[in-house]
Scaffold this active site. Structure first.
Site, PDB file in Angstrom:
ATOM      1  N   ARG A 134      62.710 -60.235 -16.033  1.00 25.13           N
ATOM      2  CA  ARG A 134      61.359 -59.779 -15.541  1.00 25.13           C
ATOM      3  C   ARG A 134      61.276 -59.712 -14.049  1.00 25.13           C
ATOM      4  O   ARG A 134      61.636 -60.520 -13.355  1.00 25.13           O
ATOM      5  CB  ARG A 134      60.539 -61.037 -16.240  1.00 25.13           C
ATOM      6  CG  ARG A 134      59.026 -60.732 -16.088  1.00 25.13           C
ATOM      7  CD  ARG A 134      58.228 -61.786 -16.752  1.00 25.13           C
ATOM      8  NE  ARG A 134      56.691 -61.681 -16.666  1.00 25.13           N
ATOM      9  CZ  ARG A 134      55.958 -62.207 -15.586  1.00 25.13           C
ATOM     10  NH1 ARG A 134      56.587 -62.859 -14.560  1.00 25.13           N
ATOM     11  NH2 ARG A 134      54.744 -62.022 -15.591  1.00 25.13           N
ATOM     12  N   LYS A 180      60.140 -65.421  -6.509  1.00 25.97           N
ATOM     13  CA  LYS A 180      59.487 -67.008  -6.402  1.00 25.97           C
ATOM     14  C   LYS A 180      59.999 -67.763  -5.317  1.00 25.97           C
ATOM     15  O   LYS A 180      60.846 -67.453  -4.564  1.00 25.97           O
ATOM     16  CB  LYS A 180      60.013 -67.682  -7.898  1.00 25.97           C
ATOM     17  CG  LYS A 180      59.153 -66.953  -9.010  1.00 25.97           C
ATOM     18  CD  LYS A 180      59.449 -67.736 -10.420  1.00 25.97           C
ATOM     19  CE  LYS A 180      58.669 -66.948 -11.480  1.00 25.97           C
ATOM     20  NZ  LYS A 180      58.971 -67.761 -12.581  1.00 25.97           N
TER      21      LYS A 180
END
Length: 339
Positions: A314, A279
């Protein structure tokens, strides 16, 4: 003001007689941090935490979708979209999607999370029929060929229904089951486990100056309310996973605060999912520009989550994360080579 309790997890070294197990797993704690909206944090003995909170902090987590929640499981990310921020367009072809799922399973993914709608900042909503077209075929093919659970990443009941019919066994909703009122009843009727995530706003608006009174406590309250709402609709509490939603309506500092205190969410009595892979905040801090250059930073965040007792991580990069976790486990608990 309501107190919140963050355990201080440990997993190695001599275990004191008064240590309490965290979530029924290998971690333990003897102290907790009390967080309040109107006072500075304070460390207290674990035995001073209220009994009702201790019960949720210490209770074993039930298996979900056949996955043991007593350790760390890697959830491999498989986006069958043209526009996801990291791998958009790579796995639109069903054969490519199956090959990637096979690769991630071989590398150590305990579950594959398949999504047909990008939820990157600024992403447009995908029509239901198109989202179903993207996910149903790959899920059916993967479930027929691989012995690995599949999670469907969707906000929509019709998409979840098609995915479950195709072989998915867990519903992962980034909207926290607030987008489609038919989704929670569907999951209850099908008795499937769910993951409820926090997001401020929707993908189109969520990064437009997000604000919180205290991001940790605000997210905790949201997830607590959503868990209770799902239980009221017939979903068993022990089949609900929670995700604080790193990057979904959060600034860099919000993300770091949630990561620093992620053990707080054990107090909900549910397994925790951490999704921070590749991210933007990782690139901002590390000066790694494109998403595919943020692997090392992603692994660092994953290790932090594992050290805080997070049950599901994840990731895009399964092999690299698994390798790092293997070394971390060996250092903390010792290496058993069968000798």
């Amino acid at each position: 003001m309501t107190p919140y309790f963050r355990p201080l997890p440990r997993c190695s070294g001599p275990r004191p007689d008064d240590a309490l197990s965290l979530a029924g797993g290998p971690f333990w704690f003897t102290e907790a941090v009390v967080l309040r909206r109107d006072a500075d944090p304070q460390i207290i003995p674990a035995t001073s935490v209220p009994d009702a909170v201790l019960e949720r902090l210490t209770a074993s987590r039930a298996p979900m979708a056949g996955i043991d929640m007593g350790g760390v499981t890697l959830m491999g990310i498989l986006n069958v979209t043209p526009d996801s921020f990291s791998d958009g367009g790579r796995y639109l072809d069903p054969d490519a999607a199956v090959a990637q799922a096979r690769r991630m399973a071989a590398e150590g993914a305990g579950i594959i999370d398949i999504g047909g709608e990008s939820t990157r900042p600024g992403a447009e909503t995908v029509p239901v029929d198109e989202e179903i077209r993207r996910v149903a075929g790959p899920i059916a093919a993967i479930s027929a060929q691989l012995d690995v659970p599949i999670s469907i990443d969707t906000r929509k009941a019709a998409v979840a229904r098609a995915a479950l019919d195709a072989g998915a066994s867990l519903v992962n909703d980034v909207a926290g089951f607030t987008y489609d009122p038919a989704l929670a009843p569907l999951c209850a009727a099908r008795t499937v486990p769910v993951c409820v995530m926090h997001a401020q706003g929707d993908p189109q608006t969520m990064q437009h100056a997000p604000r919180y009174d205290d991001v940790r406590l605000d997210v905790y309250d949201f997830l607590s309310d959503r868990v209770e709402a799902l239980v009221a609709q017939g979903i068993a509490r022990d089949q609900i996973m929670v995700d604080p939603g790193i990057g979904f309506g959060k600034t860099l500092h919000h993300n770091l605060a949630l990561l620093r205190d992620i053990a707080l969410f054990h107090g909900l009595g549910c397994p925790i999912l951490l999704g921070a892979s590749r991210k933007k905040f990782i690139g901002t801090i590390s000066e790694a520009g494109t998403a595919d250059t943020r692997v090392a930073g992603s692994v660092a965040v994953a290790l932090h989550g594992a050290a805080q007792g997070v049950q599901v991580i994840r990731v895009h990069d399964v092999a690299e994360t698994r390798q790092a976790l293997s070394l971390w486990r060996a250092i903390e608990w010792g290496f058993n080579d069968g000798a």
